[in-house]
Design an enzyme around this catalytic site. Sequence first.
Site, PDB file in Angstrom:
ATOM      1  N   GLY A 171      38.844  33.734  35.538  1.00 18.78           N
ATOM      2  CA  GLY A 171      38.259  32.756  34.641  1.00 18.78           C
ATOM      3  C   GLY A 171      39.217  32.490  33.491  1.00 18.78           C
ATOM      4  CG  ASP A 172      41.400  28.899  30.961  1.00 20.12           C
ATOM      5  OD1 ASP A 172      42.052  29.719  30.284  1.00 20.12           O
ATOM      6  OD2 ASP A 172      41.671  27.688  30.999  1.00 20.12           O
ATOM      7  CB  CYS A 173      41.152  32.932  27.658  1.00 20.14           C
ATOM      8  SG  CYS A 173      42.503  33.860  28.418  1.00 20.14           S
ATOM      9  N   GLY A 174      37.692  32.473  27.965  1.00 16.67           N
ATOM     10  CA  GLY A 174      36.523  31.832  27.380  1.00 16.67           C
ATOM     11  C   GLY A 174      35.665  31.072  28.375  1.00 16.67           C
ATOM     12  CB  ALA A 175      36.324  29.550  31.685  1.00 18.22           C
TER      13      ALA A 175
END
Length: 111
Positions: free
Chosen positions: A39-43
């Site tokens: 997951g993208d950072c924060g996604a």
Amino acid sequence: ASGIMCSYNAVNGIPSCANSERLTTYARENWEFDGYVTGDCGAVSDVQNAHHYTNTSDQTCQAVLSAGTDIDCGSFLPANLQAAVSRGAVTMKEVDTALQHLYAVLIRLGV
């Protein structure tokens, strides 16, 4: 590719990190992707906090792991996964599947 990243967006109301059609059906089954999904950072956090697709951290952990996300660049899974497993929201089978994807890539890299 050995790794792909799910992003912050949603398609048809389903956040990309919780989208089993995109991550499992398309990537793993149709395209035979054999790596890990991060997951993208924060996604992963956005699944709950921005998209309001889930209501609790347990639901969010379960939604992203069952959809095919294996690891989180951000802090959501590290902060919440152990409790979600302890409460039974996430199974060890789901955790093992994610770990198998991660370790398969490490083995291919010779790490």
